[in-house]
Scaffold this motif. Structure first.
Motif, PDB file in Angstrom:
ATOM      1  N   LEU A 118      -7.977   1.662   0.828  1.00 28.03           N
ATOM      2  CA  LEU A 118      -7.557   3.052   0.950  1.00 28.03           C
ATOM      3  C   LEU A 118      -6.069   3.146   1.233  1.00 28.03           C
ATOM      4  O   LEU A 118      -5.363   3.966   0.642  1.00 28.03           O
ATOM      5  CB  LEU A 118      -8.358   3.747   2.054  1.00 28.03           C
ATOM      6  CG  LEU A 118      -8.080   5.221   2.294  1.00 28.03           C
ATOM      7  CD1 LEU A 118      -8.554   6.034   1.102  1.00 28.03           C
ATOM      8  CD2 LEU A 118      -8.763   5.690   3.564  1.00 28.03           C
ATOM      9  N   LYS A 119      -5.574   2.277   2.111  1.00 25.53           N
ATOM     10  CA  LYS A 119      -4.149   2.291   2.440  1.00 25.53           C
ATOM     11  C   LYS A 119      -3.310   1.838   1.254  1.00 25.53           C
ATOM     12  O   LYS A 119      -2.238   2.387   0.995  1.00 25.53           O
ATOM     13  CB  LYS A 119      -3.863   1.404   3.647  1.00 25.53           C
ATOM     14  CG  LYS A 119      -2.434   1.488   4.106  1.00 25.53           C
ATOM     15  CD  LYS A 119      -2.218   0.729   5.371  1.00 25.53           C
ATOM     16  CE  LYS A 119      -0.777   0.924   5.798  1.00 25.53           C
ATOM     17  NZ  LYS A 119      -0.488   0.275   7.057  1.00 25.53           N
ATOM     18  N   LYS A 146      -4.015   2.163  -1.965  1.00 24.04           N
ATOM     19  CA  LYS A 146      -4.022   3.126  -3.072  1.00 24.04           C
ATOM     20  C   LYS A 146      -3.409   4.467  -2.709  1.00 24.04           C
ATOM     21  O   LYS A 146      -2.751   5.093  -3.539  1.00 24.04           O
ATOM     22  CB  LYS A 146      -5.442   3.322  -3.585  1.00 24.04           C
ATOM     23  CG  LYS A 146      -5.969   2.081  -4.255  1.00 24.04           C
ATOM     24  CD  LYS A 146      -7.309   2.303  -4.866  1.00 24.04           C
ATOM     25  CE  LYS A 146      -7.740   0.982  -5.466  1.00 24.04           C
ATOM     26  NZ  LYS A 146      -8.802   1.082  -6.403  1.00 24.04           N
ATOM     27  N   THR A 147      -3.632   4.935  -1.476  1.00 19.86           N
ATOM     28  CA  THR A 147      -3.162   6.271  -1.117  1.00 19.86           C
ATOM     29  C   THR A 147      -2.100   6.274  -0.024  1.00 19.86           C
ATOM     30  O   THR A 147      -1.582   7.333   0.293  1.00 19.86           O
ATOM     31  CB  THR A 147      -4.345   7.140  -0.646  1.00 19.86           C
ATOM     32  OG1 THR A 147      -4.900   6.574   0.533  1.00 19.86           O
ATOM     33  CG2 THR A 147      -5.387   7.277  -1.725  1.00 19.86           C
ATOM     34  N   ASN A 148      -1.817   5.101   0.551  1.00 15.72           N
ATOM     35  CA  ASN A 148      -0.866   4.977   1.655  1.00 15.72           C
ATOM     36  C   ASN A 148      -1.296   5.843   2.845  1.00 15.72           C
ATOM     37  O   ASN A 148      -0.475   6.449   3.517  1.00 15.72           O
ATOM     38  CB  ASN A 148       0.557   5.313   1.211  1.00 15.72           C
ATOM     39  CG  ASN A 148       1.579   4.706   2.146  1.00 15.72           C
ATOM     40  OD1 ASN A 148       1.279   3.813   2.919  1.00 15.72           O
ATOM     41  ND2 ASN A 148       2.803   5.208   2.073  1.00 15.72           N
ATOM     42  N   TYR A 149      -2.595   5.933   3.072  1.00 14.41           N
ATOM     43  CA  TYR A 149      -3.150   6.712   4.172  1.00 14.41           C
ATOM     44  C   TYR A 149      -4.200   5.873   4.892  1.00 14.41           C
ATOM     45  O   TYR A 149      -4.997   5.192   4.258  1.00 14.41           O
ATOM     46  CB  TYR A 149      -3.801   7.996   3.649  1.00 14.41           C
ATOM     47  CG  TYR A 149      -4.444   8.825   4.721  1.00 14.41           C
ATOM     48  CD1 TYR A 149      -3.672   9.575   5.593  1.00 14.41           C
ATOM     49  CD2 TYR A 149      -5.821   8.844   4.867  1.00 14.41           C
ATOM     50  CE1 TYR A 149      -4.254  10.323   6.594  1.00 14.41           C
ATOM     51  CE2 TYR A 149      -6.418   9.596   5.860  1.00 14.41           C
ATOM     52  CZ  TYR A 149      -5.623  10.334   6.718  1.00 14.41           C
ATOM     53  OH  TYR A 149      -6.213  11.066   7.715  1.00 14.41           O
ATOM     54  N   THR A 150      -4.191   5.914   6.203  1.00 14.04           N
ATOM     55  CA  THR A 150      -5.225   5.246   6.980  1.00 14.04           C
ATOM     56  C   THR A 150      -5.949   6.286   7.827  1.00 14.04           C
ATOM     57  O   THR A 150      -5.366   7.289   8.239  1.00 14.04           O
ATOM     58  CB  THR A 150      -4.637   4.176   7.914  1.00 14.04           C
ATOM     59  OG1 THR A 150      -3.690   4.794   8.787  1.00 14.04           O
ATOM     60  CG2 THR A 150      -3.965   3.073   7.143  1.00 14.04           C
TER      61      THR A 150
END
Length: 94
Positions: free
Chosen positions: A52-53, A55-59
């Motif tokens: 997830l991090k 691909k979207t740079n979000y955790t």
């Protein structure tokens, strides 16, 4: 050290919620609830979090996972009657 501990806790919760979801899928009266919990359990596996991090740079923050864990435990123990389903499963496999 802190990251390793959080990843270990997250992995253990993911395994626990996967077991809860499988019990609800196969022995519950609402298998779609089990599928819902299974999808939520994926959030707790560390490899899913790293993907997830990447691909979207979000955790997902740890406090969100904590609230989600409390919600899953509350619904599975209270509303979905997990202890009764475990008893039914044990009687089935005797």
């Amino acid at each position: 050290m802190k990251t390793t501990l959080l990843n270990s806790i997250s992995l253990l919760l993911g395994i626990l919620f996967t077991a809860i979801s499988l019990i609800n899928i196969f022995f519950g009266n609402d298998p779609f609830y089990g599928l819902f919990v299974l999808l939520l359990a994926l959030l707790y596996y560390p490899f899913f979090s790293t993907q997830l991090k990447a691909k979207t740079n979000y955790t997902i923050p740890f406090w969100v996972k904590g609230l989600l864990a409390l919600f899953i435990l509350w619904t599975s123990l209270g509303v979905a009657e997990l202890p009764a389903k475990i008893q039914m499963m044990l009687e089935y496999f005797k």
